[in-house]
Design a protein around this motif. Structure first.
Motif, PDB file in Angstrom:
ATOM      1  N   ILE B  22      -1.210  -9.879   9.204  1.00 19.07           N
ATOM      2  CA  ILE B  22      -0.097 -10.261   8.320  1.00 19.07           C
ATOM      3  C   ILE B  22       1.244  -9.720   8.838  1.00 19.07           C
ATOM      4  N   PRO B  23       1.349  -8.424   9.132  1.00 19.96           N
ATOM      5  CA  PRO B  23       2.642  -7.949   9.645  1.00 19.96           C
ATOM      6  C   PRO B  23       2.932  -8.437  11.063  1.00 19.96           C
ATOM      7  N   ARG B  24       1.888  -8.587  11.883  1.00 17.95           N
ATOM      8  CA  ARG B  24       2.112  -9.043  13.264  1.00 17.95           C
ATOM      9  C   ARG B  24       2.696 -10.441  13.287  1.00 17.95           C
ATOM     10  N   LEU B  25       2.242 -11.293  12.352  1.00 17.42           N
ATOM     11  CA  LEU B  25       2.758 -12.651  12.317  1.00 17.42           C
ATOM     12  C   LEU B  25       4.114 -12.708  11.634  1.00 17.42           C
ATOM     13  N   GLY B  26       4.519 -11.569  11.084  1.00 22.15           N
ATOM     14  CA  GLY B  26       5.815 -11.550  10.422  1.00 22.15           C
ATOM     15  C   GLY B  26       5.788 -12.121   9.017  1.00 22.15           C
ATOM     16  N   LEU B  27       4.573 -12.308   8.464  1.00 21.46           N
ATOM     17  CA  LEU B  27       4.490 -12.806   7.083  1.00 21.46           C
ATOM     18  C   LEU B  27       5.068 -11.775   6.126  1.00 21.46           C
ATOM     19  N   VAL B  28       4.867 -10.508   6.491  1.00 20.98           N
ATOM     20  CA  VAL B  28       5.449  -9.417   5.721  1.00 20.98           C
ATOM     21  C   VAL B  28       6.086  -8.490   6.738  1.00 20.98           C
ATOM     22  N   THR B  37      -3.535  -1.043  12.826  1.00 19.45           N
ATOM     23  CA  THR B  37      -3.665  -0.107  13.942  1.00 19.45           C
ATOM     24  C   THR B  37      -2.648   1.026  13.822  1.00 19.45           C
ATOM     25  N   GLU B  38      -1.432   0.673  13.351  1.00 16.22           N
ATOM     26  CA  GLU B  38      -0.427   1.717  13.199  1.00 16.22           C
ATOM     27  C   GLU B  38      -0.794   2.689  12.080  1.00 16.22           C
ATOM     28  N   ILE B  39      -1.388   2.145  11.026  1.00 15.72           N
ATOM     29  CA  ILE B  39      -1.817   3.023   9.931  1.00 15.72           C
ATOM     30  C   ILE B  39      -2.893   3.978  10.438  1.00 15.72           C
ATOM     31  N   VAL B  40      -3.816   3.413  11.234  1.00 17.32           N
ATOM     32  CA  VAL B  40      -4.872   4.265  11.779  1.00 17.32           C
ATOM     33  C   VAL B  40      -4.274   5.331  12.688  1.00 17.32           C
ATOM     34  N   GLY B  41      -3.271   4.916  13.490  1.00 13.65           N
ATOM     35  CA  GLY B  41      -2.590   5.885  14.352  1.00 13.65           C
ATOM     36  C   GLY B  41      -1.959   6.999  13.536  1.00 13.65           C
ATOM     37  N   ALA B 209       6.589  11.315   2.386  1.00 12.41           N
ATOM     38  CA  ALA B 209       6.531  10.253   3.385  1.00 12.41           C
ATOM     39  C   ALA B 209       7.366   9.063   2.929  1.00 12.41           C
ATOM     40  N   GLN B 210       7.295   8.764   1.639  1.00 13.06           N
ATOM     41  CA  GLN B 210       8.053   7.627   1.115  1.00 13.06           C
ATOM     42  C   GLN B 210       9.556   7.864   1.250  1.00 13.06           C
ATOM     43  N   THR B 211      10.016   9.041   0.789  1.00  8.33           N
ATOM     44  CA  THR B 211      11.457   9.270   0.799  1.00  8.33           C
ATOM     45  C   THR B 211      12.002   9.393   2.215  1.00  8.33           C
ATOM     46  N   SER B 212      11.138   9.826   3.161  1.00 11.12           N
ATOM     47  CA  SER B 212      11.638   9.961   4.525  1.00 11.12           C
ATOM     48  C   SER B 212      11.396   8.699   5.348  1.00 11.12           C
ATOM     49  N   GLY B 213      10.920   7.651   4.682  1.00 14.56           N
ATOM     50  CA  GLY B 213      10.767   6.377   5.356  1.00 14.56           C
ATOM     51  C   GLY B 213       9.623   6.313   6.358  1.00 14.56           C
ATOM     52  N   ALA B 214       8.684   7.271   6.289  1.00 12.77           N
ATOM     53  CA  ALA B 214       7.526   7.240   7.190  1.00 12.77           C
ATOM     54  C   ALA B 214       6.450   6.361   6.568  1.00 12.77           C
ATOM     55  N   VAL B 215       6.690   5.038   6.665  1.00 14.99           N
ATOM     56  CA  VAL B 215       5.844   4.109   5.914  1.00 14.99           C
ATOM     57  C   VAL B 215       4.386   4.164   6.364  1.00 14.99           C
ATOM     58  N   ALA B 216       4.170   4.202   7.675  1.00 14.28           N
ATOM     59  CA  ALA B 216       2.787   4.213   8.163  1.00 14.28           C
ATOM     60  C   ALA B 216       2.063   5.459   7.675  1.00 14.28           C
ATOM     61  N   ASP B 217       2.765   6.578   7.662  1.00 15.57           N
ATOM     62  CA  ASP B 217       2.149   7.807   7.175  1.00 15.57           C
ATOM     63  C   ASP B 217       1.799   7.690   5.694  1.00 15.57           C
ATOM     64  N   MET B 218       2.703   7.070   4.960  1.00 12.35           N
ATOM     65  CA  MET B 218       2.439   6.890   3.542  1.00 12.35           C
ATOM     66  C   MET B 218       1.152   6.103   3.336  1.00 12.35           C
ATOM     67  N   TYR B 219       1.031   4.987   4.081  1.00 13.08           N
ATOM     68  CA  TYR B 219      -0.197   4.195   3.957  1.00 13.08           C
ATOM     69  C   TYR B 219      -1.417   5.010   4.368  1.00 13.08           C
ATOM     70  N   ALA B 220      -1.268   5.772   5.441  1.00 14.64           N
ATOM     71  CA  ALA B 220      -2.409   6.566   5.911  1.00 14.64           C
ATOM     72  C   ALA B 220      -2.855   7.529   4.813  1.00 14.64           C
ATOM     73  N   LEU B 221      -1.891   8.156   4.154  1.00 15.68           N
ATOM     74  CA  LEU B 221      -2.245   9.104   3.092  1.00 15.68           C
ATOM     75  C   LEU B 221      -2.883   8.399   1.899  1.00 15.68           C
ATOM     76  N   ILE B 222      -2.383   7.199   1.615  1.00 13.95           N
ATOM     77  CA  ILE B 222      -2.992   6.431   0.519  1.00 13.95           C
ATOM     78  C   ILE B 222      -4.439   6.102   0.851  1.00 13.95           C
ATOM     79  N   VAL B 223      -4.669   5.732   2.112  1.00 14.20           N
ATOM     80  CA  VAL B 223      -6.041   5.469   2.542  1.00 14.20           C
ATOM     81  C   VAL B 223      -6.902   6.712   2.315  1.00 14.20           C
ATOM     82  N   VAL B 224      -6.326   7.883   2.623  1.00 15.10           N
ATOM     83  CA  VAL B 224      -7.097   9.114   2.423  1.00 15.10           C
ATOM     84  C   VAL B 224      -7.461   9.292   0.948  1.00 15.10           C
ATOM     85  N   THR B 225      -6.476   9.059   0.048  1.00 15.78           N
ATOM     86  CA  THR B 225      -6.816   9.199  -1.368  1.00 15.78           C
ATOM     87  C   THR B 225      -7.877   8.189  -1.773  1.00 15.78           C
TER      88      THR B 225
END
Ligand SMILES: Nc1ncnc2c1ncn2[C@@H]1O[C@H](COP(=O)(O)OP(=O)(O)O)[C@@H](O)[C@H]1O
Ligand SMILES: [Mg+2]
Lengths: 260, 256, 252
Positions: B22-28, B37-41, B209-225
């Motif tokens: 979805i993000p690679r195609l630019g849909l979002v 992959t970035e979230i996993v990273g 992570a949200q306030t500092s704009g580290a979006v991938a980190d935010m998602y990664a942490l959500i995955v952890v929860t």
């Protein structure tokens, strides 16, 4: 006319195969009352579900008036053994009986008529507004029967409908079925494991072997058409017939054991 | 069984693939939803940081402590209230009233009274988890077979012995259900407390992570929860099933 | 007698609160009297219209949407064993995510307006409803299914008269969980980012050290929770009357 031709059914699944029915061929003429009797686990329910179009046979055909049965055919009603589970618990008795009629798109007046008549016929004229679970087991089964006859089927299939009701209720329900059959002229195929019941009810009894199932005998019941619990069951002919059926089933069991 | 597992894995793989595409195609925009992959990273980076592990420990601490307190209080009070009919009648209205009060309503109160530390978080967790357990224990106690209780009475068992031998075994399956529900709710309130109040833990890390704009980190942490939640659900169900098997006799009668 | 038992403990508790805090010097725990006296000034009709009503409407919108989506998807998935096996692990994962962490995510997508808050509520509420609906649809009694088939019950009639009522008890159980999640999310999303709403108001009071007002806010929120759960119970009694009767009958 109901035609069963070379019917076979093998259940597969979980990596093993269960041969429930080996080879069954018989016909039920229009307006007949045929009882199928056989030991528990011999495939009676399986056979009935194949006829009702609820199961696909592994081989052979079922035809109703020349049309092959591939799904539930219109004009056929089934009464299941598990009366407690075959009624919709969220609908009152009248709504349960009416539901298939709505499905047939009958006009409201006609539906009301049929619901009233059929519930009265099974002696439940007062139970319209009750929920099924407020009724006793015998009454629940009568609701299921009322639902089936209100549907005005040409063929009525019944799968051990009285196996779980008490003896007195059972006798009443047996007479009810014979009465309805004589009045309505429907074709009835009645499955039971109870030999007495089969002989008392049927105009003809098909004796099934134990699994894998074949027909052992097609036995006409030459008892008078007017039957009642007290006298019919006391006649010598009744005793002869049930003894005969009993021996057939016993013999079949023994040969099966010998095979193994 | 094997087929189900394969399908489930295929489903997970498909889900990840969709998240990637979805993000690679630019849909979002990938600023909103980075590719999988970035979230996993980012997850890998998180796992390498001590701060992450401290946060995880803080969250788990709050969860365990809160659940423990709620369980002890809920079970003890439940059995007590359940065993004494008068008490049951007297407390019914209060329980009915207090239970639906959302525990997030307490957030401002705990902040002004207790600050933004572990205690605040604990109050929220305990309040939410306590009712789940208490209510189930009360259901369980109500399920006691009067014949069994009268038999025990006839044999001269006193009240405490009846609690041990009749009440508790009957209530146990319900207690387990209550614990399972409470465990899930406790995690929700734990993370909520961290996210909103700022008590240390994964929730705070997500907020940062949200306030500092580290979006991938935010998602990664959500995955952890989420994984934490799955682990808790699966674990709680396993424990519950064991307890139920243990009490086959009780259940098969209660069921139908 | 019943009324007495029903009211005794609450009266006692409120009395204790009243007397224990009477003349309280503690800044954060004002006397109950002060709290009650400040309530009419705080919760004026204007405020109810400006803060409470929008919150409730968002809650209602989110919860209703979650119900529709959850039930629709649940019916689609529950009746198809292979689809169910495929998506179940993903759904279990999504359900296990503590819903409040979705607030920052959805703020990314949807900003901080009404849409965001409704979306937050939907995204948290939909999972318990969906998973329960899947389970309920899966577990429809086999005899009922065959009865329906043999009487030609198909299509919408089957959905309305068999599938949905049969899964009803499960769906309602899921909806009950979803409702408490919805209230949490309503408050949280307003605490996070809003300029109105009950959650926002309470946090504002806290930040401006308007302590008695903050207490009234907490009480109002509590009452709201009680009210919503009462309404839910009414709806449940209406929808599942048959089920409770059935259960009682089975217990004998
Ligand atoms: N769904 C099924 N899967 C596998 N085996 C089945 C299934 N249903 C029935 N059987 C088996 O088929 C045989 C016949 O069952 P059934 O038709 O229910 O017998 P009856 O109704 O005469 O008691 C039994 O051995 C039973 O175990
Ligand atoms: Mg059978």
């Amino acid at each position: 006319m109901l035609n069963v031709e070379g019917l076979r059914k093998t259940y597969t699944g979980d990596g093993r195969a269960v041969e429930a029915i080996r080879d069954l061929t018989f016909t039920v003429p229009d307006g007949d009352l045929t009882c199928l009797v056989g030991p528990s686990g011999c495939g009676k329910t399986t056979l009935l579900k194949c006829i009702a179009g609820l199961l696909t046979p592994s081989g052979g055909t079922v035809t109703l008036d020349g049309t092959p049965v591939t799904g539930p055919p219109p004009g056929m009603a089934v009464v299941f053994q598990e009366y407690g589970r075959s009624l919709f618990p969220w609908m009152r008795v009248a709504a349960n009986v009416e539901l298939p009629l709505r499905q047939k798109r009958l006009p409201r007046e006609r539906r009301r008529e049929l619901v009233h008549e059929s519930l009265a016929a099974v002696g439940l004229a007062d139970a319209h507004a009750a929920y099924p679970w407020q009724l006793s087991g015998g009454m629940q089964q009568r609701v299921a029967i009322a639902r089936a006859i209100a549907y005005e089927p040409r063929v009525l299939l019944m799968d051990e409908p009285f196996a779980a009701v008490d003896a007195q209720t059972r006798a009443d329900l047996e007479d009810l079925i014979r009465g309805l059959w004589q009045r309505l002229g429907v074709t009835v195929l009645f499955v039971t494991h109870d030999i007495d019941e089969a002989v008392y009810l049927g105009r003809r009894v098909l004796i099934l072997s134990s699994s894998p199932t074949v027909i052992l005998e097609d036995l006409p019941i030459d008892l008078p058409a007017e039957r009642d619990q007290l006298h019919t069951r006391a006649t010598p002919r009744f005793t002869e017939l049930r003894t005969h059926v009993y021996q057939q089933i016993q013999a079949a069991k023994n040969t099966v054991h010998a095979d193994r | 069984m094997r087929g189900r597992l394969a399908l489930g894995l295929a489903g997970l793989a498909g889900f990840l693939l969709i998240l990637e595409v979805i993000p690679r195609l630019g849909l979002v925009s990938s600023r909103y939803l980075p590719p999988a992959t970035e979230i996993v990273g980012a997850l890998g980076r998180e796992l390498a940081e001590t701060a992450f592990w401290t946060a995880l420990r803080d969250t788990l601490n709050g969860w365990v402590l809160g659940l423990l307190i709620a369980a002890v209080a809920g079970i003890a009070l439940g059995l007590l209230i359940g065993a004494v009919p008068l008490l049951r009648e007297l407390t019914a209205s209060t329980i009915e009233f207090l239970r639906p009060i959302p525990s997030v309503a307490l957030i401002p109160l705990v902040v002004v009274l207790l600050g933004t530390g572990l205690e605040s978080k604990l109050v929220l967790v305990v309040y939410a988890a306590f009712w789940q357990i208490l209510v189930q224990v009360l259901y369980g106690v109500r399920d006691v077979d009067p014949v069994a209780d009268e038999t025990a009475r006839a044999y001269g068992l006193d009240r405490s012995a009846r609690i041990v031998h009749v009440l508790w075994p009957t209530a146990l399956p319900f207690v387990m259900t209550g614990l399972r529900l409470a465990a899930a709710v406790a995690l929700i309130l734990c993370v909520t407390g961290e996210l909103v109040i700022g008590a240390p833990g994964l929730g705070t890390r997500i907020a940062i992570a949200q306030t500092s704009g580290a979006v991938a980190d935010m998602y990664a942490l959500i995955v952890v929860t989420g994984l934490l939640g799955v682990a808790i659900n699966v674990g709680a169900r396993a424990v519950e099933r064991r307890a139920l098997r243990w009490h086959q006799s009780v259940r098969s009668e209660a069921a139908v | 007698m019943r009324v007495l038992k029903w009211t005794a403990l609450p009266v006692v508790l409120i009395a204790i609160w009243w007397f224990a805090t009477a003349g309280s010097e503690e800044f954060y725990v004002p006397p109950l009297q002060t709290i009650i006296e400040s309530a009419p000034d705080v919760w004026t009709l204007d405020r109810l219209r400006a803060d409470v009503l929008p919150s409730l409407l968002r809650l209602l919108a989110g919860f209703t949407l979650a119900l529709i989506i959850g039930i629709a998807l649940g019916v689609l998935i529950g009746g198809r064993p292979r689809v169910r096996a495929t998506v179940e692990p993903v759904l279990e994962f999504l359900r296990a995510i503590p819903p409040p962490v979705l607030v920052p995510v959805i703020m990314l997508f949807a900003g901080i307006g009404d849409g965001m808050k409704v979306l937050v509520i939907v995204s948290g509420c939909v999972w318990p409803i969906l998973l329960n609906a899947v389970e309920g649809v899966r577990a429809v009694d086999g005899v009922l299914t065959e009865t329906a088939r043999s009487y030609g019950l198909t299509g919408p009639a089957r959905l309305w008269r068999l599938t949905l009522p049969a899964a009803g008890p499960q769906i309602v159980a899921g909806a009950r969980q979803a409702l408490s999640v919805a209230i949490i999310l309503m408050v949280i999303s307003e605490m996070f980012a809003a300029s109105s709403g009950i959650g926002f108001t309470i946090v504002e009071f806290q930040r401006s050290f308007a302590i008695p007002e903050m207490w009234t806010g907490i009480i109002v929120l509590g009452l709201l929770g009680v009210l919503l759960s009462g309404l839910f119970r009414l709806a449940e009694t209406a929808i599942l009357g048959w089920y409770h009767g059935l259960r009682r009958a089975q217990k004998g």
